[in-house]
Scaffold this motif. Structure first.
Motif, mmCIF file in Angstrom:
data_model
loop_
_atom_site.group_PDB
_atom_site.id
_atom_site.type_symbol
_atom_site.label_atom_id
_atom_site.label_comp_id
_atom_site.label_asym_id
_atom_site.label_seq_id
_atom_site.Cartn_x
_atom_site.Cartn_y
_atom_site.Cartn_z
ATOM 1 N N PHE A 1 49.367 35.693 38.776
ATOM 2 C CA PHE A 1 50.452 36.264 38.276
ATOM 3 C C PHE A 1 51.527 34.917 37.911
ATOM 4 C CE2 PHE A 1 48.497 39.627 40.242
ATOM 5 C CZ PHE A 1 48.711 40.761 39.294
ATOM 6 N N VAL B 1 53.768 43.031 33.394
ATOM 7 C CA VAL B 1 54.057 43.809 34.812
ATOM 8 C C VAL B 1 55.436 44.418 34.921
ATOM 9 C CG1 VAL B 1 54.155 43.723 37.386
ATOM 10 C CG2 VAL B 1 52.362 42.642 36.246
ATOM 11 N N GLN C 1 44.505 38.426 33.157
ATOM 12 C CA GLN C 1 44.265 39.723 32.687
ATOM 13 C C GLN C 1 44.863 39.748 31.170
ATOM 14 O OE1 GLN C 1 41.701 41.862 33.563
ATOM 15 N NE2 GLN C 1 41.452 40.579 35.449
ATOM 16 N N PHE D 1 52.076 48.533 31.921
ATOM 17 C CA PHE D 1 51.537 48.332 33.366
ATOM 18 C C PHE D 1 51.255 49.353 33.879
ATOM 19 C CE2 PHE D 1 53.265 47.975 37.781
ATOM 20 C CZ PHE D 1 52.024 46.915 38.263
ATOM 21 N N THR E 1 43.384 47.325 36.157
ATOM 22 C CA THR E 1 43.630 46.275 35.345
ATOM 23 C C THR E 1 43.949 45.026 36.306
ATOM 24 O OG1 THR E 1 43.698 47.356 33.326
ATOM 25 C CG2 THR E 1 44.515 45.066 33.214
ATOM 26 N N HIS E 2 45.115 45.420 37.111
ATOM 27 C CA HIS E 2 45.720 44.425 37.744
ATOM 28 C C HIS E 2 45.209 44.450 39.426
ATOM 29 C CE1 HIS E 2 48.622 43.653 34.412
ATOM 30 N NE2 HIS E 2 48.612 45.135 34.247
ATOM 31 N N ASN F 1 50.425 39.093 34.453
ATOM 32 C CA ASN F 1 49.155 38.656 34.789
ATOM 33 C C ASN F 1 48.411 37.780 33.828
ATOM 34 O OD1 ASN F 1 46.409 38.947 35.878
ATOM 35 N ND2 ASN F 1 46.610 41.153 36.501
ATOM 36 N N ASP G 1 44.254 38.450 41.292
ATOM 37 C CA ASP G 1 44.516 37.823 39.726
ATOM 38 C C ASP G 1 45.721 36.905 40.272
ATOM 39 O OD1 ASP G 1 42.869 39.607 38.616
ATOM 40 O OD2 ASP G 1 44.271 41.156 38.151
#
Length: 158
Positions: A36, A124, A119, A11, A19-20, A116, A34
């Motif tokens: 989660f 995380v 993705q 992460f 990415t997040h 996530n 996103d």
């Protein structure tokens, strides 16, 4: 084997590549936050900083528990808490408790993986708590205040 509370190493690296997305952002083609999720793991699992992605291996299994866990209420929901940055600290906390409703989980569990699902199920963080078993009840993880000192995810320049 034991579960260890930590931000996942993968992460931290993925933050550098955007990415997040914890909130609306112009960085990526999609400005939507996103999704989660939070999955529970048994006490004999080995969830820790090296966990890179969600896996069903050693995830709890029981009545009314769905593999993959539950969706985390994120900051883009009206009246919710967005990710923030102030005084050299970036931080994020889900805007509501994480609740598993009317579950029976008879194998002891002691950790939750926040990941996530938008993705590729990238990890995380892993959070630990006292070992639990639940019989036809609700299991709730109460979220801390979203601040520079108590948020669930905190990154600091110091």
């Amino acid at each position: 084997m034991a579960n260890t509370q930590s931000l996942c190493t993968s992460f931290l690296g993925e933050l550098m590549t955007a990415t997040h997305n914890f909130g609306a952002s112009p960085i990526r083609a999609s400005s939507a936050a996103d999704t989660f999720k939070a999955a529970l793991y048994i006490t004999t699992a080995t969830m820790n900083a090296s966990t890179a992605a969600y896996s069903a291996t050693n995830e709890v299994n029981g009545t009314n528990y769905t593999a993959g866990g539950v969706t985390v209420t994120n900051g883009n929901i009206p009246n919710a808490t967005n990710s923030s940055a102030t005084a050299g600290v970036a931080y994020w906390t889900p805007s509501a408790s994480i609740v598993y409703s009317n579950v029976t989980l008879s194998t002891a569990f002691d950790s939750v993986l926040i990941y996530n699902s938008t993705q590729g199920n990238k990890a995380v963080a892993v959070y630990t708590f006292t070992s639990q078993v639940i019989s036809a009840g609700d299991f709730s993880l109460t979220m801390p205040t979203n601040s520079t000192t108590t948020a669930l995810v905190r990154l600091s320049t110091t």
